[in-house]
Scaffold this active site. Structure first.
Site, PDB file in Angstrom:
ATOM      1  N   SER A 145      -4.295 -40.589   3.756  1.00  0.00           N
ATOM      2  CA  SER A 145      -5.565 -41.036   3.192  1.00  0.00           C
ATOM      3  C   SER A 145      -5.942 -40.374   1.872  1.00  0.00           C
ATOM      4  O   SER A 145      -6.820 -40.852   1.158  1.00  0.00           O
ATOM      5  CB  SER A 145      -6.704 -40.790   4.199  1.00  0.00           C
ATOM      6  OG  SER A 145      -6.915 -39.397   4.374  1.00  0.00           O
ATOM      7  N   TYR A 195       0.802 -21.022   7.537  1.00  0.00           N
ATOM      8  CA  TYR A 195       1.204 -22.177   6.740  1.00  0.00           C
ATOM      9  C   TYR A 195       2.622 -22.000   6.210  1.00  0.00           C
ATOM     10  O   TYR A 195       3.480 -22.879   6.353  1.00  0.00           O
ATOM     11  CB  TYR A 195       0.217 -22.360   5.589  1.00  0.00           C
ATOM     12  CG  TYR A 195       0.532 -23.499   4.650  1.00  0.00           C
ATOM     13  CD1 TYR A 195       0.169 -24.807   4.960  1.00  0.00           C
ATOM     14  CD2 TYR A 195       1.196 -23.268   3.446  1.00  0.00           C
ATOM     15  CE1 TYR A 195       0.451 -25.856   4.095  1.00  0.00           C
ATOM     16  CE2 TYR A 195       1.489 -24.309   2.584  1.00  0.00           C
ATOM     17  CZ  TYR A 195       1.109 -25.597   2.907  1.00  0.00           C
ATOM     18  OH  TYR A 195       1.400 -26.641   2.047  1.00  0.00           O
TER      19      TYR A 195
END
Length: 250
Positions: A16, A152
């Site tokens: 998106s 991460y």
């Protein structure tokens, strides 16, 4: 050789905004039917509207890929709506930055396990049609020590290894598996766009570390995704392509 994806079915997990949005739009512009999913319903609707301007079939599904069943639901829904899946892009990230339980779980569940689950769901669909391509979005953080974002970086490193293993395992099924490791990418509302004001010293220090002299754009990652998924990349599998303007070299 001209890149074209006319008639191809592409599923982009995390499509998106930012890199995922640009990848989805790039495939649609080259004739592909595209499915996207994301958590933010408003952003998802906006991306869906952009994709439809290319005149191809579009499917979108709101979902949280941190949930164990979400990735398979998305792949199944995309295949049903588009008539199959030829290309899978695992782009979603939980952005687990803090070295605590929530940071690790966010990275493991979204960056790694969602990619594993989506790939497992897509593999038999691709095998039925004679093969396909999977592209995982890793990061240059996976190749170096990054104390400020331990979860991460560690999970992005795991994604690089997973890409190698799956590239080998799925070669007999004619499914190519590759990854892209972007450097620091800036786009409206993204991490580095926010860092510009929230942490200008880090923003400038990072900018100074990029030999090309600027942050990258999502569109530059999308171009590499098109190559890897196309016939131009037909002999490439199990690889992670660094796209960072030379940032990792420093």
């Amino acid at each position: 050789m001209q890149i074209s994806f006319k008639g191809k079915k592409v599923a982009v997990a995390g499509g998106s905004r930012g890199i995922g949005r640009s990848i989805a739009l790039a495939f649609a512009a080259e004739g592909a039917d595209v499915a996207i999913c994301a958590r933010n319903a408003q952003g998802l609707a906006a991306a869906e509207a952009e994709l439809k301007r290319h005149g191809r079939a579009v499917f979108s599904m709101p979902c949280d890929l941190g949930e164990a069943s979400a990735a398979a639901r998305f792949v199944t829904g995309a295949a049903g709506a588009l008539g199959g899946i030829d290309i899978l892009i695992n782009n979603a990230s939980g952005l687990g930055m803090k070295d605590d339980e929530s940071g690790w779980l966010a990275s493991i569940n979204v960056d790694l396990m969602a990619a594993v689950r989506a790939t497992q769901a897509a593999t038999p669909l691709m095998e039925k049609t004679g093969g396909g391509a999977v592209i995982n979005i890793s990061s240059i953080s996976g190749f170096m020590a990054v104390p400020r974002s331990l979860p991460y970086a560690a999970v992005k490193a795991a994604l690089v290894n997973y890409t190698m293993g799956q590239g080998l395992a799925l070669a007999p099924k004619r499914i190519r598996v590759n990854a892209i490791a972007p450097g620091s990418i800036e786009f409206p509302g993204g991490v580095w766009d926010n860092r510009r004001t929230s942490d200008p010293q880090l923003y400038q220090r990072t900018l100074d570390s990029i030999p090309w002299g600027r942050y990258g754009t999502p569109e530059e990652i999308a171009k590499v995704a098109l190559f890897l998924a196309s016939e131009m990349g037909s002999w490439v599998t199990g690889q992670t392509i660094v796209v960072d303007g030379g940032q990792l070299l420093t």
